[in-house]
Design a protein around this motif. Structure first.
Motif, PDB file in Angstrom:
ATOM      1  N   CYS A 187      58.775  38.933  80.747  1.00 14.66           N
ATOM      2  CA  CYS A 187      57.546  39.335  81.904  1.00 14.66           C
ATOM      3  C   CYS A 187      57.907  39.114  83.220  1.00 14.66           C
ATOM      4  O   CYS A 187      58.967  38.369  83.794  1.00 14.66           O
ATOM      5  N   SER A 188      57.318  39.778  84.434  1.00 17.84           N
ATOM      6  CA  SER A 188      58.215  39.785  85.775  1.00 17.84           C
ATOM      7  C   SER A 188      57.068  38.623  86.398  1.00 17.84           C
ATOM      8  O   SER A 188      55.922  38.376  86.032  1.00 17.84           O
ATOM      9  N   ILE A 189      57.731  37.920  87.592  1.00 11.90           N
ATOM     10  CA  ILE A 189      56.643  37.409  88.452  1.00 11.90           C
ATOM     11  C   ILE A 189      55.008  37.710  89.286  1.00 11.90           C
ATOM     12  O   ILE A 189      54.559  36.982  88.781  1.00 11.90           O
ATOM     13  N   GLU A 190      55.585  39.090  88.919  1.00 11.78           N
ATOM     14  CA  GLU A 190      54.374  39.780  89.769  1.00 11.78           C
ATOM     15  C   GLU A 190      53.393  40.124  88.378  1.00 11.78           C
ATOM     16  O   GLU A 190      52.097  39.657  88.805  1.00 11.78           O
ATOM     17  N   GLU A 191      53.750  40.064  87.004  1.00 13.05           N
ATOM     18  CA  GLU A 191      52.178  40.188  86.300  1.00 13.05           C
ATOM     19  C   GLU A 191      52.178  38.554  86.082  1.00 13.05           C
ATOM     20  O   GLU A 191      51.185  38.572  85.536  1.00 13.05           O
ATOM     21  N   ILE A 192      52.888  38.249  86.289  1.00 19.20           N
ATOM     22  CA  ILE A 192      52.118  36.530  85.787  1.00 19.20           C
ATOM     23  C   ILE A 192      51.647  36.057  86.525  1.00 19.20           C
ATOM     24  O   ILE A 192      50.635  35.222  86.606  1.00 19.20           O
ATOM     25  N   ARG A 193      51.693  36.307  87.918  1.00 17.47           N
ATOM     26  CA  ARG A 193      50.804  35.425  89.342  1.00 17.47           C
ATOM     27  C   ARG A 193      49.865  35.854  88.763  1.00 17.47           C
ATOM     28  O   ARG A 193      48.438  35.388  89.022  1.00 17.47           O
ATOM     29  N   ALA A 194      49.753  37.933  88.393  1.00 20.07           N
ATOM     30  CA  ALA A 194      48.148  37.589  88.618  1.00 20.07           C
ATOM     31  C   ALA A 194      47.385  37.299  87.400  1.00 20.07           C
ATOM     32  O   ALA A 194      45.980  36.720  87.277  1.00 20.07           O
ATOM     33  N   THR A 242      48.040  33.956  86.467  1.00 14.99           N
ATOM     34  CA  THR A 242      48.001  32.812  87.074  1.00 14.99           C
ATOM     35  C   THR A 242      46.622  32.565  88.141  1.00 14.99           C
ATOM     36  O   THR A 242      46.149  31.846  88.900  1.00 14.99           O
ATOM     37  N   GLN A 243      46.556  33.988  88.781  1.00 19.61           N
ATOM     38  CA  GLN A 243      45.293  33.977  89.712  1.00 19.61           C
ATOM     39  C   GLN A 243      45.828  33.283  91.202  1.00 19.61           C
ATOM     40  O   GLN A 243      45.645  32.584  91.806  1.00 19.61           O
ATOM     41  N   HIS A 244      47.465  33.355  90.888  1.00 19.72           N
ATOM     42  CA  HIS A 244      48.219  33.081  92.230  1.00 19.72           C
ATOM     43  C   HIS A 244      47.865  34.145  93.649  1.00 19.72           C
ATOM     44  O   HIS A 244      48.229  35.257  93.011  1.00 19.72           O
ATOM     45  N   GLY A 279      34.037  28.869  88.014  1.00 19.53           N
ATOM     46  CA  GLY A 279      34.646  28.220  86.858  1.00 19.53           C
ATOM     47  C   GLY A 279      36.020  28.566  87.577  1.00 19.53           C
ATOM     48  O   GLY A 279      37.561  27.809  86.410  1.00 19.53           O
ATOM     49  N   MET A 280      36.145  28.662  88.417  1.00 21.72           N
ATOM     50  CA  MET A 280      38.165  28.807  88.861  1.00 21.72           C
ATOM     51  C   MET A 280      37.843  28.145  90.233  1.00 21.72           C
ATOM     52  O   MET A 280      37.627  28.533  91.070  1.00 21.72           O
ATOM     53  N   LYS A 281      39.541  27.819  90.460  1.00 21.94           N
ATOM     54  CA  LYS A 281      39.901  26.827  91.257  1.00 21.94           C
ATOM     55  C   LYS A 281      39.724  27.623  93.146  1.00 21.94           C
ATOM     56  O   LYS A 281      39.202  26.775  94.169  1.00 21.94           O
ATOM     57  N   SER A 282      40.537  28.817  92.716  1.00 24.70           N
ATOM     58  CA  SER A 282      40.082  30.250  93.975  1.00 24.70           C
ATOM     59  C   SER A 282      39.146  30.361  94.708  1.00 24.70           C
ATOM     60  O   SER A 282      39.174  31.098  95.665  1.00 24.70           O
ATOM     61  N   GLY A 283      37.676  30.496  93.707  1.00 21.69           N
ATOM     62  CA  GLY A 283      36.304  30.509  93.907  1.00 21.69           C
ATOM     63  C   GLY A 283      36.285  32.032  94.029  1.00 21.69           C
ATOM     64  O   GLY A 283      35.507  33.107  94.196  1.00 21.69           O
TER      65      GLY A 283
END
Length: 339
Positions: A286-293, A295-297, A200-204
């Motif tokens: 919120c930090s970029i690292e937390e947001i990145r987690a 959004t799964q980037h 269900g994820m674009k990243s697989g």
């Protein structure tokens, strides 16, 4: 008569063997076994395109769906029924020129075609890659659209399945496609957690998404269907949500009226909701690292190979921060009977 029946049986046997060979990507062997009779069939661009995707992406449903969308929209209707060797540079230039007003689609079509022909060239399915003599289209300008407070309020007040999907995209910072495939058995209401499988994820890659109280309330308000899919309209929940284009047109009509195209209202897209969610989380500190987690980037560079922290609690803080900011935007409910 017997000769004709035997010939028909031979052709049937050849077709079975050729199909098996094609499914194992043995294109040259399939043509040889069929005596050249099925070679045109197996060289059709549409069939080769699907085989390339399945071989490259390992049958990951979400990734295949994303990768095949430009093909279904632009490439397959034009080239799908043609033998791949008949497609020349002029044909590709004509297709790209037709997409001149859509720079992102134009570049995506060129990229997919170039890689596709390179894949075919490596397997001796074509003699050359016609895309190599075509200049790569320019990059499309990055979007920076963020929904305004009024647009967020209007989306919250809208009453449609697609409105619910978009509002959950805002609250969770997840893609519309993943939400459209949401199943009831993936949601743990007690733990306030949505577990998205890799398909269900674009990243697989599988992804656990914490749910804020506002997101839980939104999901609880959606009637349960017979099937497992939360948004499986039209199939009573037995199929994931489909028809995003019509859904977006219907939502814009509901929010801005039938003349929304002429007035220019509602120019935001569903992917802008993720950008809006990230922006709201930043405003809450919120930090970029937390947001990145959330959004799964991926973390770029070598450090991304070693960084394996799941950010479980941090992701929950991000969705709660988004919910707090959204609640400040939404209209305050008035108590009835108050003096």
């Amino acid at each position: 008569m017997g000769t004709r029946i035997g010939w028909a049986s031979a052709l049937s046997a050849i077709a079975v063997v050729s199909t098996w060979c094609a499914r194992t990507f043995c294109w040259r062997e399939a043509s040889r076994l069929a005596g050249g009779r099925c070679s045109a069939r197996f060289s059709l661009t549409g069939r080769l395109w699907r085989r390339k995707l399945w071989a490259r992406l390992g049958f990951k449903r979400a990734a295949v769906f994303v990768a095949r969308k430009p093909a279904v929209t632009h490439l397959i209707p034009r080239f799908g029924d043609r033998p791949i060797r008949t497609i020349e540079r002029a044909d590709i230039v004509t297709l790209l020129d037709a997409l001149g007003t859509h720079p992102a689609r134009r570049r995506a079509a060129y990229s997919y075609l170039r890689h596709f022909f390179q894949w075919a060239l490596e397997r001796d399915l074509v003699d050359h890659n016609p895309c190599l003599a075509i200049r790569s289209p320019r990059l499309a300008a990055s979007r920076d659209r963020v929904l305004t407070d009024d647009e967020i309020r209007a989306l919250w007040q809208a009453d449609s399945v697609f409105a619910h999907i978009n509002f959950l995209s805002l609250l969770t910072a997840q893609r519309r496609g993943s939400i459209g495939q949401m199943r009831r058995d993936q949601i743990d209401f007690a733990a306030r957690l949505w577990s998205i499988p890799a398909a269900g994820m674009k990243s697989g890659r599988a992804h656990d998404v914490p749910l804020s109280d506002l997101a839980i309330a939104e999901l609880s308000a959606i009637p349960a269907l017979s099937g497992p899919y939360v948004f499986g309209v039209g199939s009573d929940g037995w199929k994931p949500y489909g028809g995003a284009s019509n859904g977006m047109d219907g939502l814009r009509t509901q929010l801005y009226g039938k003349d929304w195209r002429e007035t220019g209202q509602g120019d935001w897209r569903t992917h802008d909701l993720r950008r809006t969610a990230v922006t709201l989380a930043q405003r809450e500190g919120c930090s970029i690292e937390e947001i990145r987690a959330l959004t799964q980037h991926r973390i770029p560079g070598v450090i991304g190979v070693y960084a394996r922290h799941a950010y479980t609690q941090e992701k929950r803080e991000v969705v709660n921060a988004i919910a707090r900011r959204v609640l400040l935007i939404l209209p305050v409910p008035t108590e009835t009977g108050s003096s």
